[in-house]
Each structure stands twice: as C-alpha cells, then as structure tokens.
Design an enzyme around this catalytic site. Structure first.
Site, mmCIF file in Angstrom:
data_model
loop_
_atom_site.group_PDB
_atom_site.id
_atom_site.type_symbol
_atom_site.label_atom_id
_atom_site.label_comp_id
_atom_site.label_asym_id
_atom_site.label_seq_id
_atom_site.Cartn_x
_atom_site.Cartn_y
_atom_site.Cartn_z
ATOM 1 N N TYR A 274 -26.677 47.096 80.002
ATOM 2 C CA TYR A 274 -25.621 46.869 80.978
ATOM 3 C C TYR A 274 -26.151 45.848 81.919
ATOM 4 C CZ TYR A 274 -24.251 51.401 78.632
ATOM 5 O OH TYR A 274 -23.787 51.987 77.968
ATOM 6 N N ARG B 188 -23.317 49.677 86.737
ATOM 7 C CA ARG B 188 -22.587 50.809 86.538
ATOM 8 C C ARG B 188 -20.949 50.612 86.396
ATOM 9 N NH1 ARG B 188 -23.129 55.837 87.409
ATOM 10 N NH2 ARG B 188 -21.615 57.287 88.552
ATOM 11 N N CYS C 231 -18.689 47.974 72.245
ATOM 12 C CA CYS C 231 -19.333 48.389 73.492
ATOM 13 C C CYS C 231 -20.494 49.166 72.787
ATOM 14 C CB CYS C 231 -18.733 49.287 74.210
ATOM 15 S SG CYS C 231 -17.672 50.508 73.550
#
Length: 180
Positions: free
Chosen positions: A119, A133, A150
């Site tokens: 991420y 985030r 994803c």
C-alpha cells in the site's frame, strides 16, 4: 416521438447495466457491463447477494439480467482465475470512482500478474508518500475485482491483508499467480 422523448430514451439506455452470474474456482462471480465496458466483477458465495451488491454500487441505475450477452465475459473471468497467465483482456468502465480512486486503479492495472506491491509503495508511486490508507480505501471501493487487481496489494511485510472479496480468495489468487 418528440425530441424530449428521444433524449429520455437515450439517457435510459446509458443508465442500464447488464449483468450475469456464473461459477468459478473461488465462488460465484458476477460480471456487469455498461455501454462503456465492464463496470463490475464481483466475487462471493451467493449469487443473490452479488446482485444486491451490484445494486448498491450503482443506485438508481437500471439493472438487466443478460446471461447470453455476458457469457464470454464470464468465461474469460473464470479462465483468468484458473490460469492467470492467460490475462484478462476486457474493456473496463472505471468512471464510477473519484479521480483519486481512478488513479489508484490505473496504477494497479500496471502491476504484472505474479507480482505484488505494498500500500505504501503504491501511494508513493502516486506521489502521495503518506497516502497508504487512502490507497487502501480506493482498493476497497473497487467494483471490478480481477480487472483492477487490488488483490496484488499487500502489507509492508508482504502478507495479504483485507480484501473486499475475502482474504482466503485473495490468498488463492496470489498463490495461483505466484505459481506462474
């Protein structure tokens, strides 16, 4: 028909999404198309729940079941799940996200089959070094599972984390891709 009726009819056609459900090695799949391309690939354990999920992604949009129209898409998705090296070459309609989400989804589409990204690394690639985030939230908003991969986004330690379609499905997809 007067010009106003023509306009309403044309608008309605663009607001219709055709969908169909099928089976795959990781559960039920739902494929949906707008006039612009595949706008949803959903994965789950219950076809009726997937239809409800589709309706929640596209409130106010007419949904029409169309198994014959989506037979090839469902076959391509099931084939990709079984043989990820075959790729998933479907035209995608990614208009149903914020500009940031769309940027995340575009970068995700560049991650090769068998590879992963964290991420944080994905956020950096987008020029948002503190945006891990926000990237996770964009991944969670993705309605086009597999087409926007994803499942290839992992924690900083390399382990799979949350996945809208279930962590076990994410592991299964990553394991299948790693075996290439």
């Amino acid at each position: 028909m007067n010009p106003m009726q023509t306009q309403v009819t044309a608008s309605t056609a663009h607001d219709t999404i055709t969908y169909a459900t099928g089976q795959s090695a990781i559960g039920h799949i739902l494929a949906a198309r707008s006039p612009f391309g595949v706008c949803a690939i959903l994965i789950g354990s219950d076809a009726d729940a997937l239809k409800q999920d589709l309706a929640s992604y596209f409130p106010g949009t007419a949904l029409a079941e169309g198994e014959a129209a989506l037979r090839d898409d469902l076959a391509a998705i099931a084939r990709f799940i079984e043989t990820p090296a075959a790729g998933l070459d479907l035209p995608l309609d990614m208009r149903h996200g914020t500009p940031f989400q769309q940027r995340v989804w575009e970068v995700l589409r560049t991650i090769p089959c068998g590879a992963t990204i964290t991420y944080t690394a994905l956020a950096r690639r987008l020029g948002q070094p503190n945006g891990a985030r926000a990237v996770a939230i964009a991944c969670a908003a993705n309605a086009i599972a597999l087409g926007i991969p994803c499942h290839r986004v992992v924690r900083a330690d390399g382990t799979p984390s949350g996945y809208r379609w279930g962590i076990e499905r994410k592991r299964a997809l990553l394991d299948k891709e790693a075996a290439i």
